[in-house]
Design an enzyme around this catalytic site. Sequence first.
Site, PDB file in Angstrom:
ATOM      1  N   ASP A 185      56.775  45.964  45.943  1.00 36.96           N
ATOM      2  CA  ASP A 185      55.815  45.249  45.084  1.00 36.96           C
ATOM      3  C   ASP A 185      56.547  44.869  43.792  1.00 36.96           C
ATOM      4  O   ASP A 185      57.326  45.668  43.267  1.00 36.96           O
ATOM      5  CB  ASP A 185      54.616  46.155  44.773  1.00 36.96           C
ATOM      6  CG  ASP A 185      53.395  45.366  44.324  1.00 36.96           C
ATOM      7  OD1 ASP A 185      52.359  45.435  44.999  1.00 36.96           O
ATOM      8  OD2 ASP A 185      53.489  44.664  43.280  1.00 36.96           O
ATOM      9  N   ASN A 186      56.279  43.665  43.288  1.00 32.55           N
ATOM     10  CA  ASN A 186      56.936  43.270  42.025  1.00 32.55           C
ATOM     11  C   ASN A 186      56.080  43.627  40.815  1.00 32.55           C
ATOM     12  O   ASN A 186      56.453  43.350  39.683  1.00 32.55           O
ATOM     13  CB  ASN A 186      57.283  41.773  42.028  1.00 32.55           C
ATOM     14  CG  ASN A 186      56.045  40.897  42.071  1.00 32.55           C
ATOM     15  OD1 ASN A 186      54.916  41.377  41.977  1.00 32.55           O
ATOM     16  ND2 ASN A 186      56.253  39.597  42.203  1.00 32.55           N
ATOM     17  N   GLY A 210      49.834  44.135  40.642  1.00 29.20           N
ATOM     18  CA  GLY A 210      49.506  45.497  41.101  1.00 29.20           C
ATOM     19  C   GLY A 210      49.929  46.560  40.093  1.00 29.20           C
ATOM     20  O   GLY A 210      50.472  46.247  39.028  1.00 29.20           O
ATOM     21  N   PHE A 225      50.405  42.149  52.020  1.00 32.32           N
ATOM     22  CA  PHE A 225      49.237  41.992  51.138  1.00 32.32           C
ATOM     23  C   PHE A 225      49.553  41.140  49.910  1.00 32.32           C
ATOM     24  O   PHE A 225      48.645  40.825  49.144  1.00 32.32           O
ATOM     25  CB  PHE A 225      48.781  43.360  50.615  1.00 32.32           C
ATOM     26  CG  PHE A 225      48.266  44.293  51.668  1.00 32.32           C
ATOM     27  CD1 PHE A 225      46.934  44.280  52.031  1.00 32.32           C
ATOM     28  CD2 PHE A 225      49.107  45.202  52.287  1.00 32.32           C
ATOM     29  CE1 PHE A 225      46.444  45.154  52.993  1.00 32.32           C
ATOM     30  CE2 PHE A 225      48.629  46.085  53.242  1.00 32.32           C
ATOM     31  CZ  PHE A 225      47.292  46.061  53.603  1.00 32.32           C
ATOM     32  N   THR A 260      41.898  35.306  54.885  1.00 31.47           N
ATOM     33  CA  THR A 260      40.689  35.225  54.062  1.00 31.47           C
ATOM     34  C   THR A 260      39.598  34.361  54.684  1.00 31.47           C
ATOM     35  O   THR A 260      39.891  33.427  55.440  1.00 31.47           O
ATOM     36  CB  THR A 260      41.064  34.630  52.687  1.00 31.47           C
ATOM     37  OG1 THR A 260      39.876  34.337  51.953  1.00 31.47           O
ATOM     38  CG2 THR A 260      41.828  33.322  52.828  1.00 31.47           C
ATOM     39  N   TYR A 293      43.971  27.922  47.805  1.00 32.00           N
ATOM     40  CA  TYR A 293      44.137  29.314  48.241  1.00 32.00           C
ATOM     41  C   TYR A 293      43.889  29.436  49.746  1.00 32.00           C
ATOM     42  O   TYR A 293      44.708  29.961  50.500  1.00 32.00           O
ATOM     43  CB  TYR A 293      43.191  30.232  47.458  1.00 32.00           C
ATOM     44  CG  TYR A 293      43.117  31.617  48.042  1.00 32.00           C
ATOM     45  CD1 TYR A 293      44.261  32.407  48.129  1.00 32.00           C
ATOM     46  CD2 TYR A 293      41.916  32.137  48.532  1.00 32.00           C
ATOM     47  CE1 TYR A 293      44.204  33.678  48.692  1.00 32.00           C
ATOM     48  CE2 TYR A 293      41.862  33.403  49.089  1.00 32.00           C
ATOM     49  CZ  TYR A 293      43.008  34.161  49.175  1.00 32.00           C
ATOM     50  OH  TYR A 293      42.958  35.407  49.736  1.00 32.00           O
ATOM     51  N   GLY A 320      35.607  24.908  43.880  1.00 31.85           N
ATOM     52  CA  GLY A 320      36.174  25.538  45.082  1.00 31.85           C
ATOM     53  C   GLY A 320      35.275  26.534  45.777  1.00 31.85           C
ATOM     54  O   GLY A 320      35.669  27.127  46.778  1.00 31.85           O
TER      55      GLY A 320
END
Length: 322
Positions: free
Chosen positions: A29-30, A34, A71, A115, A139, A283
């Site tokens: 993870d960057n 998160g 994710f 999604t 998205y 949206g």
Amino acid sequence: MILIVGGAGYIGSHTIKELVEKSEVLVLDNLSTGHQWAVDERAIFVKGDLGNEEDLEKIFSSYTIDAVMHFAANSLVGESVINPLKYYHNNVTETLTLLKVMMKHNVKKFIFSSTAATYGIPKDDFLTELSLTKPINPYGRSKLMIEQILEDFFHAYDLHYVVLRYFNAAGAHESSSIGESHEPETHLIPIILQHLLGQREKISVFGTDYETPDGTCIRDYIHVTDLAKAHILALNALLTGRKQTAIYNLGNGTGYSVKEIIETCEAVTERQAKIEYVERRAGDPAQLIASSEKIFQELGWKAQLKLPAIIESAWNWHKRNV
Ligand code: UFG
């Protein structure tokens, strides 16, 4: 070893809580959205970027990876309309880099977070995996593009994958040690609860003229731990060879309007909200409700937690983090 890309985020960190009970877990993870504190200590944590081939090479050469869960993505419908470049870059281009390195290292089991936004404006009251996918925002399009790429990779490279189309993830872990924590927060339930804790002056309801019984948007809210459990079932199906490819909807099968969500939050917390009604947000489709019958039939998954329990768990988490 299972590699969890984006494991410090909301849904990833809850999935890790379920996964560490049985598997060795490596997290990449960057930390752009998160939190490292959200990653269970039993998992190995590597700070790095999925768009950085060198970071990926190091991981795939150092560990034996049996499967990857992905994710890491930007996931705000409204933001994607304003800044599509960010969404196509982070969600599509960077995922391609991950897939490229996976193929190079012969890692061919993949679980992808997709999604309900892939459906666009639904023609069906209950969306099944066969419903038309015609997203109305970047998205949703970015996620659908990866779904299409996965299908091609299955035919060309024998990549086995499960796509999980989440409806509206909500709630927090039963321990209240992790929960929804975005900066800035844009999601409905945390916004309402923050307001009810005195952290926001009011709640804005985006649009009151939708074609729904009370004019506000209807969504299908699903507890994050229920989502996490679906990942474990999907992983087992891939690892045991029971499934080579599949797409599943993950929802409760019940829709609640924005007004109903506010009322339920008021009831659970026994507090009164201050509401303002404003313009629609770009949206947003009027209604998204899942049929999750397919994953029930094929993997035995069914959402366990209903709306009041979802909100109660979120409330417990938010109260701890005032
Ligand atoms: N809403 C408000 N006021 C707010 C925030 C939200 O009225 O302050 C409304 C939205 O307009 C929408 C509903 O509440 O109608 C839910 O909005 P969220 O922002 O909580 O969630 P979204 O439905 O926009 O999106 C979420 C995820 C997406 C996913 C989608 C699938 O963020 O990644 O669910 O249904 F694609």
